[in-house]
Design an enzyme around this catalytic site. Structure first.
Site, PDB file in Angstrom:
ATOM      1  N   GLU A 143      -2.130 120.940  48.142  1.00 30.77           N
ATOM      2  CA  GLU A 143      -1.159 121.781  46.782  1.00 30.77           C
ATOM      3  C   GLU A 143      -0.152 120.627  46.474  1.00 30.77           C
ATOM      4  O   GLU A 143      -0.531 120.928  45.302  1.00 30.77           O
ATOM      5  CB  GLU A 143      -1.373 123.274  47.727  1.00 30.77           C
ATOM      6  CG  GLU A 143       0.087 123.619  46.462  1.00 30.77           C
ATOM      7  CD  GLU A 143       0.522 125.001  46.582  1.00 30.77           C
ATOM      8  OE1 GLU A 143       0.455 125.637  46.512  1.00 30.77           O
ATOM      9  OE2 GLU A 143       0.575 125.264  48.625  1.00 30.77           O
TER      10      GLU A 143
ATOM     11  N   ARG B 171      -1.946 123.313  52.369  1.00 28.83           N
ATOM     12  CA  ARG B 171      -1.101 123.076  51.686  1.00 28.83           C
ATOM     13  C   ARG B 171      -0.111 121.473  51.289  1.00 28.83           C
ATOM     14  O   ARG B 171       0.203 121.291  50.440  1.00 28.83           O
ATOM     15  CB  ARG B 171       1.092 123.286  52.456  1.00 28.83           C
ATOM     16  CG  ARG B 171       0.308 124.270  52.732  1.00 28.83           C
ATOM     17  CD  ARG B 171       1.176 125.352  51.991  1.00 28.83           C
ATOM     18  NE  ARG B 171       0.760 126.133  51.260  1.00 28.83           N
ATOM     19  CZ  ARG B 171      -0.400 127.083  50.819  1.00 28.83           C
ATOM     20  NH1 ARG B 171      -0.727 127.500  52.032  1.00 28.83           N
ATOM     21  NH2 ARG B 171      -1.275 127.223  49.923  1.00 28.83           N
TER      22      ARG B 171
ATOM     23  N   SER C  55      -0.897 101.888  50.259  1.00 30.21           N
ATOM     24  CA  SER C  55      -2.908 101.464  51.272  1.00 30.21           C
ATOM     25  C   SER C  55      -2.770 102.727  52.352  1.00 30.21           C
ATOM     26  O   SER C  55      -1.248 103.011  52.515  1.00 30.21           O
ATOM     27  CB  SER C  55      -2.414  99.909  52.310  1.00 30.21           C
ATOM     28  OG  SER C  55      -2.721  99.795  52.815  1.00 30.21           O
TER      29      SER C  55
END
Length: 150
Positions: free
Chosen positions: A94, A91, A117
């Site tokens: 995605e 996920r 960072s």
């Protein structure tokens, strides 16, 4: 000779079997649950004092070799494949595929040309109650690092 991956498996199996919680280990170590979990999963190094605290919280003794592994700066990257196959981790992959260019455009519009960072960085994972089903709230907080001209 124990590998870092084998040590990670040992820690996770022991923690699971004995019903320990990362938040409790983190409290003993004196760091956030996110940092402590990442360290004990092999993505960050710990001090001897932090290892001793984790050992006590987990009720798990570490050998000298295992302590040395936990203190050694790791080769980072915990995924076994380039594209994650675990549904929860996928996920995030995605989200990055769909919204990565949006995140990049909005950060650059707000801050300029640079990066967030992952070293000067914090993460917080929370549960938010919702009548339609509990929500997962992930906060990533990293210092902005502008690209330098030279």
């Amino acid at each position: 000779m124990t590998t870092r991956a084998e040590l990670t498996e040992k820690i996770v199996a022991h923690k699971t079997y004995h019903g320990k919680k990362w938040v409790d280990v983190a409290a003993a170590v004196g760091q956030s649950k996110e940092w402590t979990t990442a360290a004990l999963l092999g993505q960050l190094s710990l001090s001897k004092e932090q290892i001793a605290a984790a050992s006590g919280a987990l009720d798990l003794e570490f050998s000298e070799e295992e302590i040395a592994l936990l203190m050694t700066p790791p080769y980072r990257g915990s995924l076994p494949t380039a594209v994650p196959t675990d549904p929860l981790i996928y996920r995030f992959y995605e989200i990055t595929n769909v919204f990565g260019s949006t995140i990049k455009a909005l950060i650059e519009e707000e801050f300029g040309d640079g990066i967030m960072s992952a070293i000067d960085f914090t993460m917080d994972i929370e549960r938010s109650k919702d009548p339609k089903g509990d929500r997962v709230k992930v906060t990533l907080d990293g210092k902005f690092l502008p690209y330098k001209m030279y």
